[in-house]
Design a protein around this motif. Structure first.
Motif, mmCIF file in Angstrom:
data_model
loop_
_atom_site.group_PDB
_atom_site.id
_atom_site.type_symbol
_atom_site.label_atom_id
_atom_site.label_comp_id
_atom_site.label_asym_id
_atom_site.label_seq_id
_atom_site.Cartn_x
_atom_site.Cartn_y
_atom_site.Cartn_z
ATOM 1 N N ALA A 132 -10.479 7.694 -10.535
ATOM 2 C CA ALA A 132 -9.495 8.462 -9.776
ATOM 3 C C ALA A 132 -8.085 8.182 -10.272
ATOM 4 N N TRP A 135 -17.584 1.228 -6.240
ATOM 5 C CA TRP A 135 -16.349 1.671 -5.588
ATOM 6 C C TRP A 135 -15.154 1.503 -6.527
ATOM 7 N N ARG A 187 -12.622 4.242 -8.213
ATOM 8 C CA ARG A 187 -11.164 4.182 -8.072
ATOM 9 C C ARG A 187 -10.469 4.159 -9.430
ATOM 10 N N ARG A 206 0.825 -1.209 0.000
ATOM 11 C CA ARG A 206 0.000 0.000 0.000
ATOM 12 C C ARG A 206 0.860 1.260 0.000
ATOM 13 N N THR A 244 -5.644 4.454 -1.941
ATOM 14 C CA THR A 244 -6.286 5.299 -0.927
ATOM 15 C C THR A 244 -5.479 5.392 0.371
ATOM 16 N N TYR A 245 -4.468 4.555 0.553
ATOM 17 C CA TYR A 245 -3.736 4.544 1.820
ATOM 18 C C TYR A 245 -2.625 5.587 1.849
#
Length: 335
Positions: free
Chosen positions: A227, A220, A224, A153, A176-177
């Protein structure tokens, strides 16, 4: 209301003339299931799809690190951690990890991870994760001709892995982390796998909840992917993974597995990582993770039957044999 289109995937030679190929691969579909929140599903002939939807479902997927996606690919799991749920500690020593990599020569990709993401696992400091993974990747790179993936991550860990010879970034947090991860993926040019998870490993199994797990995970992942594209990562370099076992109950996992073909609508190669996970033990009566190979192979084949391009597994030799025989029995292909 959003409409979702799930191809009803079929195999074999008895293919109708109006059937469409699925993602340029080994399967096809003549009908789709149209899903809408709050309404029963309906079945529609594939020939009635709009050109845009048909193209998204049928277009051949781009290669991933030089691997074509027109046949099922096996990603071998190699955890260099002391606490992974299945093989924690067995390959923490670099020498043992290299021996195991050689034993997985039948894999198409090797996925190296230095931080356990099992339920309840705690975060590993970057420096420690790099120390676990980078030397192993460098050693494997010297003799392994195929792609190597880094399962992390964290941008610093991913960069160290790429410097050591890795080709693919497999992020269970889907960028996202770590705020730096998207930029690294964009600049490196490496393919990236975006996986769905509800919550982080420490808490994800406390009380997972969805309105509709199949559609919620799809939405979701779609967000992503967008994004990632906005961050400069083209869709051609993105793989998606619904995240079996990451913030899901047994019933959530089963709903995702039965509806996997929906995710082809994202236009990306699809990865399934279910190997040896707890739900397999629950349903198959195998308490120990190392006893879940037969169930893991069954789930991998079920995924491939829905057009999944990459299956991430521990038991490479057994899965390779099963996939070879499955293809021979369903398509007549012996290689």
């Amino acid at each position: 209301m959003n409409l979702y289109v799930r191809p009803l995937v079929q195999m074999g030679r008895a293919r109708p003339a109006d059937a469409l190929p699925l993602a340029g691969g080994w399967s096809w579909f003549s009908h789709v299931e149209v899903l809408e929140r709050g309404r029963p599903p309906t079945m529609v002939p594939a020939r009635d799809l709009s050109d845009a939807i048909a193209h998204r479902l049928t277009a051949p997927r781009p290669d991933v690190a030089g691997l074509s996606m027109d046949i099922p690919r096996l990603m071998g799991i190699l955890n260099v951690t002391p606490d992974s749920f299945s093989d924690g500690g067995r390959y923490l020593d670099p020498g043992a990890a290299i021996v195991q990599a050689r034993a997985m020569a039948a894999a198409d990709i090797l996925d190296i991870g230095g931080e356990s993401t099992r339920p309840g696992a705690v975060t590993v400091p970057e420096a420690e994760e790099i120390a676990r993974t980078a030397p192993v990747i460098s050693a494997i790179r010297s003799e392994w001709p195929g792609p190597i993936s880094i399962d992390t991550r964290k941008a610093a860990v991913a960069q160290a892995a790429l410097d050591a010879g890795a080709d693919v970034i497999n992020d269970v947090a889907a960028l996202t982390y770590d705020p730096a991860m998207a930029g690294l993926c964009a600049e490196s040019g490496a393919p990236v796998c975006l996986m769905h998870a509800q919550g982080d490993p420490e808490t994800m199994q406390d009380a997972p909840h969805y309105d509709d797990v199949l559609l919620d995970v799809y939405d979701w992942l779609e967000a992503r992917v967008r994004a990632a594209e906005a961050a400069g990562i083209p869709r051609e370099r993105i793989v998606v993974d619904p995240g079996i076992g990451f913030g899901k109950t047994v019933q959530h996992n089963l709903a995702l597995l039965s509806g996997l073909s929906l995710f082809h609508g994202l236009g990306c190669p699809l990865l399934l990582g279910a190997s040896r996970k707890r739900f397999i033990g629950t349903l198959g009566g195998a308490e120990m993770a190392t006893e879940r190979m037969p169930g893991s192979v069954a789930v991998a084949l079920a995924g491939i039957a829905q057009g999944v391009q990459i299956v991430r597994v521990h038991d490479i030799v057994e899965t390779r044999q099963a996939v070879t025989l499955w293809r021979a029995a369903t398509t007549g292909e012996s290689a």
